[in-house]
Design an enzyme around this catalytic site. Structure first.
Site, PDB file in Angstrom:
ATOM      1  N   ASN A  94      -1.136  11.682   0.688  1.00 37.33           N
ATOM      2  CA  ASN A  94      -0.330  10.547   0.220  1.00 37.33           C
ATOM      3  C   ASN A  94      -0.018  10.731  -1.248  1.00 37.33           C
ATOM      4  O   ASN A  94      -0.753  11.431  -1.951  1.00 37.33           O
ATOM      5  CB  ASN A  94      -1.129   9.242   0.385  1.00 37.33           C
ATOM      6  CG  ASN A  94      -1.378   8.900   1.830  1.00 37.33           C
ATOM      7  OD1 ASN A  94      -0.524   9.103   2.670  1.00 37.33           O
ATOM      8  ND2 ASN A  94      -2.561   8.372   2.113  1.00 37.33           N
TER       9      ASN A  94
ATOM     10  N   LYS B  29      -5.945  -2.766  -1.527  1.00 38.85           N
ATOM     11  CA  LYS B  29      -6.922  -2.616  -0.432  1.00 38.85           C
ATOM     12  C   LYS B  29      -7.503  -3.967  -0.034  1.00 38.85           C
ATOM     13  O   LYS B  29      -7.689  -4.259   1.145  1.00 38.85           O
ATOM     14  CB  LYS B  29      -8.059  -1.674  -0.862  1.00 38.85           C
ATOM     15  CG  LYS B  29      -7.669  -0.214  -0.777  1.00 38.85           C
ATOM     16  CD  LYS B  29      -8.358   0.475   0.380  1.00 38.85           C
ATOM     17  CE  LYS B  29      -7.595   1.699   0.834  1.00 38.85           C
ATOM     18  NZ  LYS B  29      -8.366   2.917   0.982  1.00 38.85           N
TER      19      LYS B  29
ATOM     20  N   TYR C 256       0.834  -1.184   0.000  1.00 40.80           N
ATOM     21  CA  TYR C 256       0.000   0.000   0.000  1.00 40.80           C
ATOM     22  C   TYR C 256       0.878   1.245   0.000  1.00 40.80           C
ATOM     23  O   TYR C 256       2.024   1.189  -0.405  1.00 40.80           O
ATOM     24  CB  TYR C 256      -1.045  -0.054   1.142  1.00 40.80           C
ATOM     25  CG  TYR C 256      -2.249   0.684   0.687  1.00 40.80           C
ATOM     26  CD1 TYR C 256      -3.007   0.208  -0.384  1.00 40.80           C
ATOM     27  CD2 TYR C 256      -2.575   1.913   1.211  1.00 40.80           C
ATOM     28  CE1 TYR C 256      -4.049   0.932  -0.906  1.00 40.80           C
ATOM     29  CE2 TYR C 256      -3.623   2.649   0.697  1.00 40.80           C
ATOM     30  CZ  TYR C 256      -4.355   2.156  -0.366  1.00 40.80           C
ATOM     31  OH  TYR C 256      -5.379   2.892  -0.896  1.00 40.80           O
TER      32      TYR C 256
ATOM     33  N   ARG D   2      -8.466   9.560  -9.243  1.00 45.31           N
ATOM     34  CA  ARG D   2      -7.680  10.256  -8.207  1.00 45.31           C
ATOM     35  C   ARG D   2      -6.983   9.200  -7.369  1.00 45.31           C
ATOM     36  O   ARG D   2      -7.420   8.862  -6.271  1.00 45.31           O
ATOM     37  CB  ARG D   2      -8.605  11.144  -7.364  1.00 45.31           C
ATOM     38  CG  ARG D   2      -7.872  12.229  -6.621  1.00 45.31           C
ATOM     39  CD  ARG D   2      -7.993  12.079  -5.113  1.00 45.31           C
ATOM     40  NE  ARG D   2      -7.470  10.803  -4.637  1.00 45.31           N
ATOM     41  CZ  ARG D   2      -7.726  10.258  -3.460  1.00 45.31           C
ATOM     42  NH1 ARG D   2      -8.552  10.818  -2.645  1.00 45.31           N
ATOM     43  NH2 ARG D   2      -7.189   9.113  -3.088  1.00 45.31           N
TER      44      ARG D   2
ATOM     45  N   GLU E 231     -13.615   3.568  -4.416  1.00 50.71           N
ATOM     46  CA  GLU E 231     -12.233   3.869  -4.053  1.00 50.71           C
ATOM     47  C   GLU E 231     -11.569   4.810  -5.049  1.00 50.71           C
ATOM     48  O   GLU E 231     -11.591   4.569  -6.262  1.00 50.71           O
ATOM     49  CB  GLU E 231     -11.456   2.534  -4.021  1.00 50.71           C
ATOM     50  CG  GLU E 231     -10.051   2.626  -3.540  1.00 50.71           C
ATOM     51  CD  GLU E 231      -9.956   2.972  -2.066  1.00 50.71           C
ATOM     52  OE1 GLU E 231     -10.831   2.591  -1.275  1.00 50.71           O
ATOM     53  OE2 GLU E 231      -8.981   3.653  -1.710  1.00 50.71           O
ATOM     54  N   ASP E 232     -10.974   5.873  -4.551  1.00 48.38           N
ATOM     55  CA  ASP E 232     -10.163   6.795  -5.351  1.00 48.38           C
ATOM     56  C   ASP E 232     -10.882   7.360  -6.577  1.00 48.38           C
ATOM     57  O   ASP E 232     -10.320   7.424  -7.677  1.00 48.38           O
ATOM     58  CB  ASP E 232      -8.825   6.131  -5.722  1.00 48.38           C
ATOM     59  CG  ASP E 232      -7.847   6.185  -4.538  1.00 48.38           C
ATOM     60  OD1 ASP E 232      -8.255   6.677  -3.471  1.00 48.38           O
ATOM     61  OD2 ASP E 232      -6.703   5.750  -4.678  1.00 48.38           O
TER      62      ASP E 232
ATOM     63  N   ASP F  68     -14.252   4.813   1.047  1.00 43.73           N
ATOM     64  CA  ASP F  68     -13.232   4.858   2.087  1.00 43.73           C
ATOM     65  C   ASP F  68     -12.517   6.201   2.143  1.00 43.73           C
ATOM     66  O   ASP F  68     -12.127   6.654   3.217  1.00 43.73           O
ATOM     67  CB  ASP F  68     -12.224   3.729   1.854  1.00 43.73           C
ATOM     68  CG  ASP F  68     -11.201   3.696   2.961  1.00 43.73           C
ATOM     69  OD1 ASP F  68     -11.613   3.659   4.133  1.00 43.73           O
ATOM     70  OD2 ASP F  68      -9.991   3.750   2.674  1.00 43.73           O
ATOM     71  N   ASP F  69     -12.341   6.837   0.986  1.00 45.81           N
ATOM     72  CA  ASP F  69     -11.629   8.132   0.988  1.00 45.81           C
ATOM     73  C   ASP F  69     -12.413   9.175   1.764  1.00 45.81           C
ATOM     74  O   ASP F  69     -11.835  10.083   2.355  1.00 45.81           O
ATOM     75  CB  ASP F  69     -11.433   8.640  -0.444  1.00 45.81           C
ATOM     76  CG  ASP F  69     -10.765   7.588  -1.288  1.00 45.81           C
ATOM     77  OD1 ASP F  69      -9.679   7.153  -0.916  1.00 45.81           O
ATOM     78  OD2 ASP F  69     -11.374   7.166  -2.291  1.00 45.81           O
TER      79      ASP F  69
HETATM   80  P1  NAD Z   1      -9.343  15.756  -3.773  1.00 52.43           P
HETATM   81  O1  NAD Z   1      -8.670  15.963  -5.066  1.00 52.43           O
HETATM   82  O2  NAD Z   1     -10.793  15.419  -3.740  1.00 52.43           O
HETATM   83  O3  NAD Z   1      -9.179  17.105  -2.886  1.00 52.43           O
HETATM   84  C1  NAD Z   1      -8.035  17.909  -2.789  1.00 52.43           C
HETATM   85  C2  NAD Z   1      -8.460  19.258  -2.215  1.00 52.43           C
HETATM   86  O4  NAD Z   1      -7.306  20.025  -1.907  1.00 52.43           O
HETATM   87  C3  NAD Z   1      -9.300  20.103  -3.159  1.00 52.43           C
HETATM   88  O5  NAD Z   1     -10.394  20.650  -2.442  1.00 52.43           O
HETATM   89  C4  NAD Z   1      -8.391  21.267  -3.545  1.00 52.43           C
HETATM   90  O6  NAD Z   1      -9.090  22.463  -3.762  1.00 52.43           O
HETATM   91  C5  NAD Z   1      -7.546  21.365  -2.308  1.00 52.43           C
HETATM   92  N1  NAD Z   1      -6.273  22.052  -2.537  1.00 52.43           N
HETATM   93  C6  NAD Z   1      -5.397  21.878  -3.542  1.00 52.43           C
HETATM   94  N2  NAD Z   1      -4.342  22.718  -3.377  1.00 52.43           N
HETATM   95  C7  NAD Z   1      -4.570  23.394  -2.249  1.00 52.43           C
HETATM   96  C8  NAD Z   1      -3.856  24.396  -1.535  1.00 52.43           C
HETATM   97  N3  NAD Z   1      -2.681  24.844  -1.969  1.00 52.43           N
HETATM   98  N4  NAD Z   1      -4.402  24.872  -0.405  1.00 52.43           N
HETATM   99  C9  NAD Z   1      -5.587  24.411   0.040  1.00 52.43           C
HETATM  100  N5  NAD Z   1      -6.290  23.468  -0.552  1.00 52.43           N
HETATM  101  C10 NAD Z   1      -5.791  22.978  -1.701  1.00 52.43           C
HETATM  102  O7  NAD Z   1      -8.523  14.669  -2.999  1.00 52.43           O
HETATM  103  P2  NAD Z   1      -8.921  13.864  -1.653  1.00 52.43           P
HETATM  104  O8  NAD Z   1      -9.609  12.610  -1.982  1.00 52.43           O
HETATM  105  O9  NAD Z   1      -9.606  14.786  -0.712  1.00 52.43           O
HETATM  106  O10 NAD Z   1      -7.463  13.472  -1.118  1.00 52.43           O
HETATM  107  C11 NAD Z   1      -6.542  14.502  -0.789  1.00 52.43           C
HETATM  108  C12 NAD Z   1      -5.285  13.876  -0.219  1.00 52.43           C
HETATM  109  O11 NAD Z   1      -5.590  13.196   0.978  1.00 52.43           O
HETATM  110  C13 NAD Z   1      -4.602  12.857  -1.132  1.00 52.43           C
HETATM  111  O12 NAD Z   1      -3.217  13.081  -1.120  1.00 52.43           O
HETATM  112  C14 NAD Z   1      -4.907  11.534  -0.489  1.00 52.43           C
HETATM  113  O13 NAD Z   1      -3.891  10.594  -0.699  1.00 52.43           O
HETATM  114  C15 NAD Z   1      -4.979  11.925   0.963  1.00 52.43           C
HETATM  115  N6  NAD Z   1      -5.749  10.966   1.758  1.00 52.43           N
HETATM  116  C16 NAD Z   1      -5.162  10.451   2.867  1.00 52.43           C
HETATM  117  C17 NAD Z   1      -5.821   9.528   3.632  1.00 52.43           C
HETATM  118  C18 NAD Z   1      -5.155   8.974   4.869  1.00 52.43           C
HETATM  119  O14 NAD Z   1      -4.003   9.134   5.040  1.00 52.43           O
HETATM  120  N7  NAD Z   1      -5.835   8.336   5.766  1.00 52.43           N
HETATM  121  C19 NAD Z   1      -7.091   9.103   3.247  1.00 52.43           C
HETATM  122  C20 NAD Z   1      -7.692   9.651   2.096  1.00 52.43           C
HETATM  123  C21 NAD Z   1      -7.003  10.602   1.368  1.00 52.43           C
END
Ligand code: NAD
Length: 601
Positions: A447, A203, A132, A185, A274-275, A297-298
């Site tokens: 991530n 997963k 992962y 994504r 997922e994603d 899950d996200d």
């Molecule tokens: P997404 O693309 O839906 O959302 C990203 C958001 O970030 C958008 O709202 C965008 O406007 C905002 N953004 C981009 N640049 C920015 C900046 N400079 N300042 C403020 N906001 C900004 O993606 P997501 O599904 O929400 O995932 C986002 C991140 O979270 C990914 O890297 C993903 O890997 C991570 N994530 C981590 C976990 C975990 O660790 N448990 C779980 C899910 C997602």
């Protein structure tokens, strides 16, 4: 209780299923693959060795070698599973390149599933970052170049009108757990086209490892609707559907046909989205959550991780929820999901009205969300502050309000990053936060590692060792003035296997947000005083099975309370959940009687 085993007529008997438990009958998700239950096998010779579910390699005892036509096809020495696991682990550990380790582990999964899961379980903390995040991200990017063997199902727009038939090609109807992605994504890496398949596969491997859901009940699916990633489209080795992404109504119709096909072909399945990219992720979750047991899950798993960190932070800092405030950087699927569940947590602790709104400040790429901004997105509008509140907090709504300005004004106790933007938790931001909070809780969750909002070592240094940090991807402990500070991993793997297992054991007809809330509470309770003393908000991943068991029990109870799951007594729940958790051991294999072999051939 809406789903019963009898709904799957002849489950497990469709097409090319080679083996069945000798005591036959569909036993539900629990009670299968016990050591004392033999499986009848109709395959013989090399075909047995080529089947990763049946293959035991050198562990086949002489009796099974004779019965299944394996004599002479293996070296004479018979190895125990433990010995095989040691040897296989040494092979993986000897590789220095993470991608090579990934390829090695996947090759093992393709060769001998039981051994693969044994190695994973025995070396969870080392193997998890390979199968992962972060290594899986690299594997997804390189997918078409490192491709070896197919796993799971690809559905593309050319299958429209016959998706049901495509799913039936799987060969069994007894699938309990599906993880499906449209690849748009992948982690924080964006549109990876066909390469996204690495995520559902990874997963589901975590489900089988953490929750013991037997791999034969799981199915990874890539909804390959094309890609807008030009680099992939230009790559001659690219294996995906080589077209621009399907959008709009054709996309929605495609998903609708897919869901209907899942309901018909796999009526007992829980579907995990997922994603998917933000808009589709939120939309599809709302559209389908009441039509079949499904979750994202996200959004929901990540939400539970965020809520668990908040609750553990309350314990660690000794400050009650009434004194906590959160700033969320990122208003995508993860940011919205976390914020919704945390808002619910604050609400349940008694906050309401403007006080509740003021508990969470959210920023997207355009800055602080408030009602003076044009926000076309309803989900963002949910968290936008009234202009009067912005002014009352000392901020000027007519100016762009960046993270530093917001942190200075709101003085958060918890700072979360889900922006996918590395380095945005700057020294100035963190020092501003630390100037008014004794133990800042900082969660740069993006991530893979390359997208993390800050390096934990910097966060510890800028807060003089006071920050409690949890990341999305794994990081080494940080030494601070002779003390080792553990960096907790806010990995969804601490949540989703337990939720999935709980839903399956309770046979829940739908998955509710409250199930994720109880999962978060259970996880936070599992954080020990020793964890907190070591500076972390999450337990070690090596405790995954124990945590998953507790989370699943909480979910079964919650499903019962909501009237959507089996009415199990509290006292029976732990054993029902325990019985459903498969441990990777070889099943006893017996040659199927001649008549059964003939029937199948
Ligand atoms: P997404 O693309 O839906 O959302 C990203 C958001 O970030 C958008 O709202 C965008 O406007 C905002 N953004 C981009 N640049 C920015 C900046 N400079 N300042 C403020 N906001 C900004 O993606 P997501 O599904 O929400 O995932 C986002 C991140 O979270 C990914 O890297 C993903 O890997 C991570 N994530 C981590 C976990 C975990 O660790 N448990 C779980 C899910 C997602």
């Amino acid at each position: 209780m809406s789903r019963s085993n009898s709904e799957v007529d002849n489950a497990g008997d469709v097409a090319s299923v080679e083996s069945r438990p000798a005591d036959a009958g569909n036993q539900g998700v629990s009670g299968y693959m016990k050591d004392d239950v033999a499986e009848f096998v109709s395959l013989r010779g090399q075909a047995v060795l080529n089947n990763p579910r049946l293959n035991k390699g050198t562990a086949f005892p002489d009796s099974e070698r004779r019965a299944l036509g394996l004599e002479g096809l293996l070296p004479p020495g018979v190895a125990a599973l433990d010995m095989q696991a040691q040897r296989a682990y040494q092979h993986i550990a000897a590789k220095t390149d993470p991608l090579e380790r990934y390829i090695g582990l996947v090759a093992l999964q393709d060769r001998n599933e039981t051994l693969f899961y044994r190695v994973l379980l025995d070396h969870l903390e080392e193997c998890l970052p390979i199968i992962y995040t972060p290594t899986v991200g690299l594997a997804c990017q390189r997918y078409s170049h490192i491709y070896r063997r197919a796993r799971g199902v690809w559905i593309c727009p050319e299958h429209r009108g016959r998706i049901e038939k495509v799913l039936a090609n799987v060969g069994t109807r007894d699938i309990r757990l599906i993880v499906a992605t449209d690849n748009e994504r992948i982690l924080g890496l964006g549109d990876l086209g066909a390469g996204g398949m690495g995520i559902p596969i990874g997963k589901l491997a975590l489900y089988s490892t953490g929750a013991g859901i037997h791999p034969k009940y799981t199915l990874p699916i890539s909804l390959d609707v094309g890609t807008d990633n030009q680099e992939l489209l230009d790559d001659e080795l690219y294996l995906g559907w080589r077209h621009a992404r399907l959008r709009g109504k054709p996309y929605d119709d495609f998903i609708e046909e897919f869901v209907q096909a899942v309901k018909r072909i796999f009526p007992l399945a829980l579907l995990q989205w997922e994603d998917f990219k933000q808009q589709n992720a939120l939309r599809l979750l709302e559209r389908y959550r009441k039509r079949l047991p499904s979750f994202n899950d996200d959004i929901q798993g990540t939400a539970a991780i965020g809520a668990a960190a908040l609750l553990a932070g309350v314990r660690a800092t000794g400050k009650p929820l009434s004194q906590q405030r959160m700033v969320m950087l990122g208003a995508g699927a993860a940011g919205i999901g976390i914020s919704r569940l945390i808002r619910d947590t604050f609400r349940r602790s008694g906050a309401e009205g403007n006080e509740l709104i003021g508990k969470i400040g959210m920023l997207d790429s355009g800055g602080f969300l408030h009602q003076g901004r044009k926000l076309s997105d309803e989900t963002k509008a949910e968290f936008a502050w009234p202009v009067e509140m912005v002014k009352a907090a000392g901020m000027d709504p007519n100016q762009p309000l960046d993270l530093l300005a917001v942190v200075r004004a709101l003085k958060p106790t918890v700072l979360v990053g889900t922006s996918g933007q590395p380095g945005v938790f700057t020294e100035a931001v963190i020092r501003a936060m630390a100037s008014h909070v004794e133990r800042p809780v900082i969660l740069p969750l993006s991530n893979p590692t390359s997208k993390c909002e800050a390096k934990p070592a910097d966060l510890i240094a800028w807060t003089a060792g006071r920050a409690m940090v949890a990341t999305g991807s794994p990081f080494d402990p940080v030494e601070w003035q002779g003390r080792m500070i553990r960096i907790g991993q806010g990995n969804n793997v601490l949540i989703f296997p337990g939720v999935g297992l709980g839903v399956l054991v309770s046979e829940a007809s739908r998955v509710s947000d409250a199930m994720f809330r109880v999962a978060a509470e259970t996880l936070a309770q599992h954080v020990s005083d020793a964890d907190i003393a070591a500076g972390t908000l999450f337990p070690r991943l090596r405790e995954l099975r124990a945590i998953t068991h507790k989370v699943a029990c909480a979910v079964v109870r919650q499903a019962r309370e909501e009237g959507v799951g089996r009415p199990l007594d509290d006292g029976d729940i732990p054993s029902a959940v325990g019985a459903a958790m498969w441990t990777p051991n070889y099943a006893r294999l017996e040659a199927a009687p001649e008549s059964a072999t003939a029937e199948r051939s």
